[in-house]
Design a protein around this motif. Structure first.
Motif, PDB file in Angstrom:
ATOM      1  N   THR A 177      -1.131   1.465   7.668  1.00 54.68           N
ATOM      2  CA  THR A 177      -1.163   0.351   6.457  1.00 54.68           C
ATOM      3  C   THR A 177      -1.978  -0.600   7.170  1.00 54.68           C
ATOM      4  O   THR A 177      -2.283  -0.552   8.357  1.00 54.68           O
ATOM      5  CB  THR A 177       0.467  -0.331   6.366  1.00 54.68           C
ATOM      6  OG1 THR A 177       0.623  -0.952   7.658  1.00 54.68           O
ATOM      7  CG2 THR A 177       1.156   0.673   5.916  1.00 54.68           C
ATOM      8  N   ARG A 178      -2.341  -1.575   6.186  1.00 48.55           N
ATOM      9  CA  ARG A 178      -3.296  -2.650   6.594  1.00 48.55           C
ATOM     10  C   ARG A 178      -2.575  -3.641   7.764  1.00 48.55           C
ATOM     11  O   ARG A 178      -3.311  -4.042   8.909  1.00 48.55           O
ATOM     12  CB  ARG A 178      -3.656  -3.885   5.552  1.00 48.55           C
ATOM     13  CG  ARG A 178      -4.551  -4.765   5.883  1.00 48.55           C
ATOM     14  CD  ARG A 178      -4.865  -5.728   4.646  1.00 48.55           C
ATOM     15  NE  ARG A 178      -5.653  -5.117   3.772  1.00 48.55           N
ATOM     16  CZ  ARG A 178      -5.901  -5.649   2.644  1.00 48.55           C
ATOM     17  NH1 ARG A 178      -5.059  -6.463   2.149  1.00 48.55           N
ATOM     18  NH2 ARG A 178      -6.622  -4.792   1.649  1.00 48.55           N
ATOM     19  N   ARG A 228      -9.156  -7.567   4.836  1.00 49.66           N
ATOM     20  CA  ARG A 228      -9.245  -7.765   3.436  1.00 49.66           C
ATOM     21  C   ARG A 228     -10.875  -8.221   3.084  1.00 49.66           C
ATOM     22  O   ARG A 228     -11.278  -7.793   2.091  1.00 49.66           O
ATOM     23  CB  ARG A 228      -8.182  -8.728   2.790  1.00 49.66           C
ATOM     24  CG  ARG A 228      -8.174  -8.439   1.240  1.00 49.66           C
ATOM     25  CD  ARG A 228      -7.145  -9.453   0.570  1.00 49.66           C
ATOM     26  NE  ARG A 228      -5.927  -9.121   1.052  1.00 49.66           N
ATOM     27  CZ  ARG A 228      -5.206  -9.953   1.784  1.00 49.66           C
ATOM     28  NH1 ARG A 228      -5.844 -11.299   2.125  1.00 49.66           N
ATOM     29  NH2 ARG A 228      -4.009  -9.878   2.198  1.00 49.66           N
ATOM     30  N   ARG A 278      -5.785   5.351  -1.301  1.00 51.00           N
ATOM     31  CA  ARG A 278      -4.395   4.803  -1.498  1.00 51.00           C
ATOM     32  C   ARG A 278      -3.404   5.952  -1.503  1.00 51.00           C
ATOM     33  O   ARG A 278      -3.841   7.232  -2.040  1.00 51.00           O
ATOM     34  CB  ARG A 278      -4.325   4.070  -2.813  1.00 51.00           C
ATOM     35  CG  ARG A 278      -5.024   2.666  -2.671  1.00 51.00           C
ATOM     36  CD  ARG A 278      -5.154   2.094  -3.977  1.00 51.00           C
ATOM     37  NE  ARG A 278      -5.889   0.755  -4.005  1.00 51.00           N
ATOM     38  CZ  ARG A 278      -5.048  -0.319  -3.696  1.00 51.00           C
ATOM     39  NH1 ARG A 278      -3.893  -0.750  -3.364  1.00 51.00           N
ATOM     40  NH2 ARG A 278      -6.038  -1.696  -3.687  1.00 51.00           N
ATOM     41  N   ASN A 299       2.111   5.935  -3.341  1.00 51.98           N
ATOM     42  CA  ASN A 299       2.844   4.554  -3.580  1.00 51.98           C
ATOM     43  C   ASN A 299       1.914   3.567  -4.006  1.00 51.98           C
ATOM     44  O   ASN A 299       2.189   2.398  -4.126  1.00 51.98           O
ATOM     45  CB  ASN A 299       3.586   4.274  -2.362  1.00 51.98           C
ATOM     46  CG  ASN A 299       2.744   4.243  -1.176  1.00 51.98           C
ATOM     47  OD1 ASN A 299       1.669   4.029  -1.166  1.00 51.98           O
ATOM     48  ND2 ASN A 299       3.606   3.879  -0.233  1.00 51.98           N
ATOM     49  N   TYR A 352      -0.228   2.006  -1.725  1.00 48.12           N
ATOM     50  CA  TYR A 352      -0.555   1.344  -0.743  1.00 48.12           C
ATOM     51  C   TYR A 352      -1.944   1.747   0.026  1.00 48.12           C
ATOM     52  O   TYR A 352      -2.287   3.097  -0.197  1.00 48.12           O
ATOM     53  CB  TYR A 352       0.479   1.446   0.594  1.00 48.12           C
ATOM     54  CG  TYR A 352       1.916   0.764   0.216  1.00 48.12           C
ATOM     55  CD1 TYR A 352       1.975   0.174  -0.886  1.00 48.12           C
ATOM     56  CD2 TYR A 352       2.774   0.859   0.973  1.00 48.12           C
ATOM     57  CE1 TYR A 352       3.113  -0.556  -1.016  1.00 48.12           C
ATOM     58  CE2 TYR A 352       3.992   0.171   0.723  1.00 48.12           C
ATOM     59  CZ  TYR A 352       4.259  -0.613  -0.359  1.00 48.12           C
ATOM     60  OH  TYR A 352       5.224  -1.253  -0.419  1.00 48.12           O
ATOM     61  N   ARG A 353      -2.480   1.019   0.557  1.00 49.28           N
ATOM     62  CA  ARG A 353      -3.777   1.506   1.219  1.00 49.28           C
ATOM     63  C   ARG A 353      -3.632   2.363   2.583  1.00 49.28           C
ATOM     64  O   ARG A 353      -2.664   1.707   3.284  1.00 49.28           O
ATOM     65  CB  ARG A 353      -4.754   0.253   1.647  1.00 49.28           C
ATOM     66  CG  ARG A 353      -5.326  -0.565   0.287  1.00 49.28           C
ATOM     67  CD  ARG A 353      -5.841  -1.926   0.838  1.00 49.28           C
ATOM     68  NE  ARG A 353      -6.314  -2.556  -0.354  1.00 49.28           N
ATOM     69  CZ  ARG A 353      -5.545  -3.226  -0.988  1.00 49.28           C
ATOM     70  NH1 ARG A 353      -4.421  -3.406  -0.875  1.00 49.28           N
ATOM     71  NH2 ARG A 353      -6.326  -4.052  -2.240  1.00 49.28           N
ATOM     72  N   ILE A 354      -4.297   3.331   2.794  1.00 49.13           N
ATOM     73  CA  ILE A 354      -4.024   4.162   3.843  1.00 49.13           C
ATOM     74  C   ILE A 354      -5.317   4.017   4.807  1.00 49.13           C
ATOM     75  O   ILE A 354      -6.298   4.552   4.176  1.00 49.13           O
ATOM     76  CB  ILE A 354      -3.771   5.423   3.505  1.00 49.13           C
ATOM     77  CG1 ILE A 354      -2.616   5.761   2.467  1.00 49.13           C
ATOM     78  CG2 ILE A 354      -3.571   6.396   4.525  1.00 49.13           C
ATOM     79  CD1 ILE A 354      -2.078   6.957   1.897  1.00 49.13           C
TER      80      ILE A 354
END
Length: 127
Positions: free
Chosen positions: A2-3, A18, A31, A34, A36-38
């Protein structure tokens, strides 16, 4: 990852990561299901490159351009030329700073009366 995980592993804040994405320095990550950024390990390499390049005086624009070149099948000579140009730029900046240093050192050798007369030219005449 994740970030947040990427931020921990690189020492950058999530906001900085970001920002790099928003400005195009880093590509947008894929993404997960879900939403979320991967982030892959490639992002670790790119961020380490960004940190190192910034420490060497490269601007984010220069870093982005270099990353774009590296993303293509670029010959090593192209990257070498970028580095050579940066060295020339740094040498020019050093030269300018040395001239400024000499000028300021010369000012310290100026008579105080002369300095006070000069400073007086900036003051409003008393009426």
């Amino acid at each position: 990852m994740t970030r947040g995980e990427l931020a921990k592993r690189t020492g950058l804040s999530m906001a900085t990561i970001r920002y790099y994405e928003d400005t195009g320095v880093l590509p947008a990550p894929s993404r997960g299901a879900n939403g979320y950024r991967i982030y892959t390990d490639d992002y670790l390499v790119k961020i380490k490159f960004i940190i190192a390049a910034k420490s060497l005086g490269y601007s984010l624009k220069e870093i982005q351009e270099t990353l774009e070149l590296l993303n293509k099948e670029t010959r090593a000579e192209v990257l070498e030329e970028i580095v050579r140009n940066k060295i020339v730029e740094i040498e020019q900046n050093i030269s300018k700073l040395r001239m400024l240093q000499a000028l300021l050192a010369g000012l310290l050798e100026t008579e105080k009366e002369e300095i006070e007369n000069y400073m007086g030219t900036f003051r409003s005449p008393e009426t």
